[in-house]
Design a protein around this motif. Structure first.
Motif, PDB file in Angstrom:
ATOM      1  N   LYS A 136       1.130  -1.450  -0.311  1.00 41.47           N
ATOM      2  CA  LYS A 136       0.189  -0.022  -0.124  1.00 41.47           C
ATOM      3  C   LYS A 136       1.128   0.963  -0.078  1.00 41.47           C
ATOM      4  O   LYS A 136       2.154   1.200   0.657  1.00 41.47           O
ATOM      5  CB  LYS A 136      -0.803  -0.041   1.002  1.00 41.47           C
ATOM      6  CG  LYS A 136      -1.856  -1.278   1.469  1.00 41.47           C
ATOM      7  CD  LYS A 136      -3.338  -0.760   2.745  1.00 41.47           C
ATOM      8  CE  LYS A 136      -4.269  -2.476   2.432  1.00 41.47           C
ATOM      9  NZ  LYS A 136      -4.398  -2.324   3.524  1.00 41.47           N
ATOM     10  N   TYR A 138       0.219   3.638   1.582  1.00 42.50           N
ATOM     11  CA  TYR A 138       0.465   4.195   2.896  1.00 42.50           C
ATOM     12  C   TYR A 138       1.868   3.450   4.215  1.00 42.50           C
ATOM     13  O   TYR A 138       2.468   4.569   4.431  1.00 42.50           O
ATOM     14  CB  TYR A 138      -0.691   3.679   3.870  1.00 42.50           C
ATOM     15  CG  TYR A 138      -0.821   4.179   5.000  1.00 42.50           C
ATOM     16  CD1 TYR A 138      -0.821   5.889   5.848  1.00 42.50           C
ATOM     17  CD2 TYR A 138      -0.372   3.093   6.215  1.00 42.50           C
ATOM     18  CE1 TYR A 138      -0.304   5.521   7.190  1.00 42.50           C
ATOM     19  CE2 TYR A 138       0.272   2.858   7.615  1.00 42.50           C
ATOM     20  CZ  TYR A 138      -0.199   4.465   7.852  1.00 42.50           C
ATOM     21  OH  TYR A 138      -0.547   4.758   9.338  1.00 42.50           O
ATOM     22  N   GLU A 142       3.631   7.128   3.185  1.00 45.50           N
ATOM     23  CA  GLU A 142       3.396   7.989   4.012  1.00 45.50           C
ATOM     24  C   GLU A 142       3.703   7.871   5.419  1.00 45.50           C
ATOM     25  O   GLU A 142       4.029   8.579   6.258  1.00 45.50           O
ATOM     26  CB  GLU A 142       0.922   8.080   4.183  1.00 45.50           C
ATOM     27  CG  GLU A 142       1.441   8.285   2.631  1.00 45.50           C
ATOM     28  CD  GLU A 142      -0.379   8.685   2.567  1.00 45.50           C
ATOM     29  OE1 GLU A 142      -1.001   8.966   3.992  1.00 45.50           O
ATOM     30  OE2 GLU A 142      -0.925   8.084   1.541  1.00 45.50           O
ATOM     31  N   GLU A 164      -3.032   3.555  -5.448  1.00 44.91           N
ATOM     32  CA  GLU A 164      -3.475   3.313  -3.561  1.00 44.91           C
ATOM     33  C   GLU A 164      -1.819   2.516  -3.374  1.00 44.91           C
ATOM     34  O   GLU A 164      -1.518   1.915  -2.321  1.00 44.91           O
ATOM     35  CB  GLU A 164      -4.471   3.135  -3.369  1.00 44.91           C
ATOM     36  CG  GLU A 164      -4.816   4.330  -2.719  1.00 44.91           C
ATOM     37  CD  GLU A 164      -4.108   5.989  -1.743  1.00 44.91           C
ATOM     38  OE1 GLU A 164      -3.496   5.308  -0.725  1.00 44.91           O
ATOM     39  OE2 GLU A 164      -4.677   7.024  -2.587  1.00 44.91           O
TER      40      GLU A 164
END
Ligand code: FA5
Length: 345
Positions: A136, A138, A142, A164
């Protein structure tokens, strides 16, 4: 009648003695001992005999029958034994012949390097963690202090699958995933080997798909000196005391401060060559103290916990250790190259 029976006995026994196989013996059995055979035929005339002679003749007939049956059985045994002997002779194996040599495979040089590095860190109390190659956004960015649109994302050109989801560009997402699983409680001490993917142009030291080994330690009172000491122990064990190491200040959004570690080039002995791009050094890993934002995002109290992390390239390490001048050799699978790492020859 007596004579006829004796005649039949002699005739049958003669035929039995020359019978060439089991089939011929069976034919003899049917023709002499069968219901329509000559003995039965002779016995049909018993009615004409006197009461005195009848039992004598009956006994003789039985004797003739028994001797023919015994003769057949004996010959049959002989043929069966001969058949077994013949079969055994035909299937005989020469156990003294040397066996066919079995070709043994070998571990790929990268597998060997990765196992060596794993053993080294397991010996220092680390456990091996794993994470997905299809990752991901993320976890890949992130959770590592690289929000969407952060310019440092360009440092790792990525293969995106959807907006994503991407092929992980480094093994650092395993840091974030592992810390999350620990739910804010230390210590964490892992290494994570695995494949990573980048839109890098292939050259002597770059590949679009390569391996990384991530390391992460999170606990109370972890300091930069712990990182430096760990990397020094690793480098000495891996390359020997005679190779030089240097730490350069660097930048990674997920560590602060950040460093890169170089090892003196084995190919040119530090003089400068095409592999080290004339510098005499080859970069093998990036490292640093885990950024407080990364700790907090994964659920750790950054006032209580600190940590260090590193990410190394096993191909570069293998190149330096074995003196390989092009990273592409590891992926083109030329057996002449791979055989050089054989431990069997
Ligand atoms: C990173 O990937 C960071 N995630 C490393 C890190 C982890 C830093 C934890 C701080 C804390 P970098 O892009 O520099 O950093 O790659 C790390 C190592 O991977 C390099 O030192 C190099 O050995 C190897 N590497 C990078 N790109 C390639 C490539 N294209 N081909 C082969 N090896 C590569």
């Amino acid at each position: 009648m007596q004579e006829r029976l004796k005649e039949l006995q002699t005739e049958a026994l003669e035929k039995i003695s020359t019978a060439a196989d089991l089939k011929e013996l069976n034919d003899i059995r049917v023709s002499y001992l069968g219901k329509k055979g000559p003995i039965t035929e002779v016995l049909k005339g018993m009615g004409k005999l006197s009461a005195e002679e009848r039992p004598k003749m009956g006994a003789l007939a039985n004797e003739v029958r028994d001797s023919i049956a015994a003769g057949i059985e004996q010959k049959q045994k002989h043929h069966e034994e001969a058949a077994v002997k013949q079969k055994l002779a035909a299937e005989k194996i020469d156990v003294t012949l040397p066996g066919r040599p079995v070709k043994t495979g070998n571990h790929h040089p990268l597998t060997r390097i990765i196992e060596e590095i794993e053993d080294l860190f397991i010996g220092m109390g680390y456990t091996v963690a794993e994470g997905p190659e299809v990752e991901k956004d993320y976890y890949n960015f992130e959770a590592l202090n690289l929000p969407k649109g952060h310019p440092a994302r360009d440092m790792q050109d990525s293969f995106y699958i959807t907006e994503e989801i991407l092929l992980r560009t480094h093994t650092s997402p395993v840091q974030a995933r592992t810390m999350e699983k620990h739910e804010g409680k230390g210590p964490v001490k892992i290494i994570c080997p695995g494949k990573v993917y980048r839109r890098d142009n292939d050259d002597a030291t770059h590949s679009h798909q390569f391996m990384q080994i991530e390391g992460l330690v999170v606990d109370e009172n972890i300091r930069m000196t712990d990182l430096k000491g760990t990397l020094e122990v690793f480098a000495k064990k891996m390359f020997g005391d005679d190779r030089e190491i240097r730490l350069r200040p660097s930048f990674f959004p997920f560590t602060e401060p950040s460093v890169e570690m170089d090892i003196s080039c084995k190919i040119c002995g530090g003089k400068g060559c095409s592999v080290c791009k004339g510098t005499g050094w080859i970069e093998i890993l990036g490292a640093g103290m885990v950024h407080p934002n990364v700790l907090e995002m994964a659920g750790f109290d950054s006032k209580k916990y600190t940590g260090f992390a590193f990410g190394m390239g096993p191909e570069r390490i293998a190149m330096l250790k074995y003196g390989v001048d092009d990273i592409r050799h590891f992926y083109t699978n030329d057996v002449r190259f791979l055989k050089q790492f054989s431990i069997h020859e």
